[in-house]
Design a protein around this motif. Structure first.
Motif, PDB file in Angstrom:
ATOM      1  N   GLN A   1      45.004  43.455  45.088  1.00 39.03           N
ATOM      2  CA  GLN A   1      45.336  42.187  45.741  1.00 39.03           C
ATOM      3  C   GLN A   1      44.096  41.456  46.256  1.00 39.03           C
ATOM      4  N   MET A   2      42.970  42.166  46.377  1.00 38.68           N
ATOM      5  CA  MET A   2      41.742  41.530  46.836  1.00 38.68           C
ATOM      6  C   MET A   2      41.035  40.732  45.735  1.00 38.68           C
ATOM      7  N   ALA A   3      41.454  40.923  44.490  1.00 33.72           N
ATOM      8  CA  ALA A   3      40.812  40.224  43.367  1.00 33.72           C
ATOM      9  C   ALA A   3      41.867  39.624  42.447  1.00 33.72           C
ATOM     10  N   PRO A   4      42.633  38.614  42.909  1.00 34.56           N
ATOM     11  CA  PRO A   4      43.709  38.041  42.085  1.00 34.56           C
ATOM     12  C   PRO A   4      43.201  37.355  40.818  1.00 34.56           C
ATOM     13  N   LYS A   5      41.939  36.886  40.799  1.00 35.01           N
ATOM     14  CA  LYS A   5      41.407  36.215  39.620  1.00 35.01           C
ATOM     15  C   LYS A   5      41.234  37.157  38.435  1.00 35.01           C
ATOM     16  N   LEU A   6      41.295  38.455  38.706  1.00 33.91           N
ATOM     17  CA  LEU A   6      41.153  39.438  37.630  1.00 33.91           C
ATOM     18  C   LEU A   6      42.425  39.582  36.807  1.00 33.91           C
ATOM     19  N   LEU A   7      43.580  39.238  37.383  1.00 33.19           N
ATOM     20  CA  LEU A   7      44.862  39.468  36.722  1.00 33.19           C
ATOM     21  C   LEU A   7      45.019  38.717  35.397  1.00 33.19           C
ATOM     22  N   PRO A   8      44.647  37.419  35.280  1.00 31.86           N
ATOM     23  CA  PRO A   8      44.772  36.755  33.976  1.00 31.86           C
ATOM     24  C   PRO A   8      43.911  37.400  32.884  1.00 31.86           C
ATOM     25  N   TYR A   9      42.772  37.954  33.252  1.00 29.36           N
ATOM     26  CA  TYR A   9      41.910  38.610  32.266  1.00 29.36           C
ATOM     27  C   TYR A   9      42.489  39.955  31.842  1.00 29.36           C
TER      28      TYR A   9
ATOM     29  N   LEU B   1      32.019  40.781  41.809  1.00 29.74           N
ATOM     30  CA  LEU B   1      31.956  40.663  40.343  1.00 29.74           C
ATOM     31  C   LEU B   1      33.334  40.320  39.772  1.00 29.74           C
ATOM     32  N   ALA B   2      34.389  40.961  40.289  1.00 29.55           N
ATOM     33  CA  ALA B   2      35.741  40.723  39.783  1.00 29.55           C
ATOM     34  C   ALA B   2      36.211  39.304  40.069  1.00 29.55           C
ATOM     35  N   MET B   3      35.766  38.716  41.175  1.00 34.38           N
ATOM     36  CA  MET B   3      36.199  37.372  41.553  1.00 34.38           C
ATOM     37  C   MET B   3      35.356  36.275  40.897  1.00 34.38           C
ATOM     38  N   THR B   4      34.072  36.541  40.696  1.00 35.46           N
ATOM     39  CA  THR B   4      33.197  35.498  40.151  1.00 35.46           C
ATOM     40  C   THR B   4      33.036  35.593  38.642  1.00 35.46           C
ATOM     41  N   GLU B   5      33.023  36.814  38.106  1.00 32.50           N
ATOM     42  CA  GLU B   5      32.847  37.022  36.658  1.00 32.50           C
ATOM     43  C   GLU B   5      33.845  38.061  36.156  1.00 32.50           C
ATOM     44  N   PRO B   6      35.148  37.735  36.158  1.00 29.49           N
ATOM     45  CA  PRO B   6      36.144  38.742  35.754  1.00 29.49           C
ATOM     46  C   PRO B   6      35.979  39.220  34.316  1.00 29.49           C
ATOM     47  N   GLY B   7      35.508  38.336  33.430  1.00 31.08           N
ATOM     48  CA  GLY B   7      35.271  38.765  32.053  1.00 31.08           C
ATOM     49  C   GLY B   7      34.161  39.797  31.974  1.00 31.08           C
ATOM     50  N   LEU B   8      33.092  39.572  32.727  1.00 31.06           N
ATOM     51  CA  LEU B   8      31.985  40.527  32.777  1.00 31.06           C
ATOM     52  C   LEU B   8      32.412  41.835  33.429  1.00 31.06           C
ATOM     53  N   PHE B   9      33.313  41.734  34.404  1.00 35.56           N
ATOM     54  CA  PHE B   9      33.828  42.935  35.075  1.00 35.56           C
ATOM     55  C   PHE B   9      34.463  43.886  34.060  1.00 35.56           C
ATOM     56  N   LEU B  10      35.291  43.334  33.149  1.00 34.91           N
ATOM     57  CA  LEU B  10      35.968  44.182  32.168  1.00 34.91           C
ATOM     58  C   LEU B  10      35.019  44.686  31.080  1.00 34.91           C
ATOM     59  N   GLN B  11      33.869  44.044  30.937  1.00 34.93           N
ATOM     60  CA  GLN B  11      32.861  44.562  30.022  1.00 34.93           C
ATOM     61  C   GLN B  11      32.080  45.709  30.665  1.00 34.93           C
ATOM     62  N   ARG B  12      31.836  45.577  31.965  1.00 30.76           N
ATOM     63  CA  ARG B  12      31.080  46.630  32.662  1.00 30.76           C
ATOM     64  C   ARG B  12      31.940  47.863  32.901  1.00 30.76           C
TER      65      ARG B  12
ATOM     66  N   VAL C   1      37.667  52.240  40.129  1.00 34.16           N
ATOM     67  CA  VAL C   1      36.935  51.219  40.889  1.00 34.16           C
ATOM     68  C   VAL C   1      37.819  50.746  42.035  1.00 34.16           C
ATOM     69  N   THR C   2      37.202  50.442  43.158  1.00 36.64           N
ATOM     70  CA  THR C   2      37.947  49.964  44.316  1.00 36.64           C
ATOM     71  C   THR C   2      37.435  48.608  44.753  1.00 36.64           C
ATOM     72  N   MET C   3      38.349  47.706  45.082  1.00 39.43           N
ATOM     73  CA  MET C   3      37.978  46.382  45.534  1.00 39.43           C
ATOM     74  C   MET C   3      37.535  46.369  46.998  1.00 39.43           C
ATOM     75  N   ASP C   4      37.574  47.521  47.664  1.00 42.76           N
ATOM     76  CA  ASP C   4      36.976  47.627  48.991  1.00 42.76           C
ATOM     77  C   ASP C   4      35.451  47.542  48.912  1.00 42.76           C
ATOM     78  N   ASP C   5      34.900  47.874  47.743  1.00 43.13           N
ATOM     79  CA  ASP C   5      33.457  47.738  47.521  1.00 43.13           C
ATOM     80  C   ASP C   5      33.134  46.255  47.319  1.00 43.13           C
ATOM     81  N   ILE C   6      32.336  45.692  48.212  1.00 44.10           N
ATOM     82  CA  ILE C   6      32.064  44.253  48.180  1.00 44.10           C
ATOM     83  C   ILE C   6      31.371  43.829  46.894  1.00 44.10           C
ATOM     84  N   ASN C   7      30.505  44.675  46.325  1.00 51.81           N
ATOM     85  CA  ASN C   7      29.817  44.324  45.078  1.00 51.81           C
ATOM     86  C   ASN C   7      30.789  44.275  43.907  1.00 51.81           C
TER      87      ASN C   7
END
Length: 311
Positions: free
Chosen positions: A78-86, A56-67, A46-52
């Protein structure tokens, strides 16, 4: 054609002993290509260059790891720092090597990584092709000892000066391995434009892109030399503290390497300024308008470019 990178063995070892693997480096040096080659289709990319995906990684990081189920290869983390704690919570409950990450902005990225993944992450810094990789020589650390150098001299093919400066002028970017002069100009023109429009704004507060471009060209003239911040600032028409800060931005982006002097701590009169080296000689040649390898070889900066290439 894929050229084997010497860091492949290091990456495989770190992936086996670390919970997370991070590959950093400047843009376009082959970070994603290398990891996708090693993954051999056995992990989701997966690439964070994809806006969709980034949303998802920034608003719902828990759901991101489920998907997107691990093992995962996440590009431009570096475009999705909120994903790191998850990611931290996930790897604390599972084994090693489930997450491979790539990132280009070393400054912001390393700050977030040290806060979230300290003690859990193995970090590898990738640059463009080395001469040994292009020539197909064996991997291994460069050891400046007589025995090692004599052995390398027997293994390596001696490059004629014209071919050597052809390699220095072309640079180390994988995309330019067999490029023409026209491709070279177009590539670095787009590279500099992308860097100014995306990376500079992300790394520092720069309102005038043209002024930063002048600074970039002035910094290239110092490659292989000891840095003089006052003179650099004068050439770029900025203040010395700004020049020092902007040079740190180039180092954080992986475009330059600052070689600090070695000295005794009690030495009072030693020169403490670092030497600066562009990590890609092709980029430095483009910024200084060396239009081909023959002109670079005959020019006043040929020795500085040779030293930069060797370092």
């Amino acid at each position: 054609m894929y050229i084997k990178r010497h860091l492949e063995t290091t990456i495989e070892k770190l992936s086996g002993c670390c919970k997370v693997l991070l590959v950093t480096g400047p843009r376009q040096v082959g970070k994603t290509t290398l990891l996708r080659r090693l993954a051999e289709g056995n992990r989701t990319y997966v690439t964070m260059d994809d806006i969709n995906v980034r949303s998802l990684a920034m608003t719902e990081p828990g759901l991101f790891l489920q998907r997107y189920k691990p093992p995962l290869l996440i590009d431009e983390i570096q475009m999705a720092p909120k994903l790191l704690p998850y990611i931290k919570m996930y790897v604390d409950e599972h084994g090693n090597g489930d997450f491979w990450l790539t990132g280009s902005h070393a400054f912001d990225l390393m700050e977030n990584v040290t806060e979230s993944l300290a003690g859990r992450i193995g970090i590898v810094h990738l640059l463009g092709f080395s001469h040994a990789e292009v020539a197909g020589l064996g991997a291994g650390a460069f050891v400046p000892e007589e025995k090692f150098l004599l052995q390398r001299a027997q293994e390596a093919e001696i490059l004629p000066m014209r071919d050597l400066f052809g390699q220095i002028w072309r640079g180390s970017m994988p995309a330019l391995n067999n490029a023409s002069e026209q491709d070279w100009n177009n590539y670095y023109s787009s590279y500099v434009q992308t860097f100014l429009q995306r990376d500079v704004r992300a790394l520092t507060q720069v309102n005038d892109e043209l002024q930063f471009y002048r600074f970039l060209c002035a910094a290239a003239s110092y490659t292989g030399s000891m840095i003089n911040y006052a003179a650099l600032a004068k050439e770029a028409e900025i203040t010395a503290p700004t020049a020092k800060q902007w040079l740190k931005v180039l180092a954080a982006a992986g475009l330059v390497y600052l070689l600090e002097p070695f000295m005794h701590p009690n030495l009072k009169y030693g020169v403490k300024a670092p030497k600066v080296y562009f990590t890609d000689t092709g980029l430095a040649a483009y910024l200084l308008r060396w239009s081909n390898a023959e002109i670079l070889e005959a020019g006043a900066m040929s020795s500085s470019f040779l030293e930069t290439w060797a370092v």
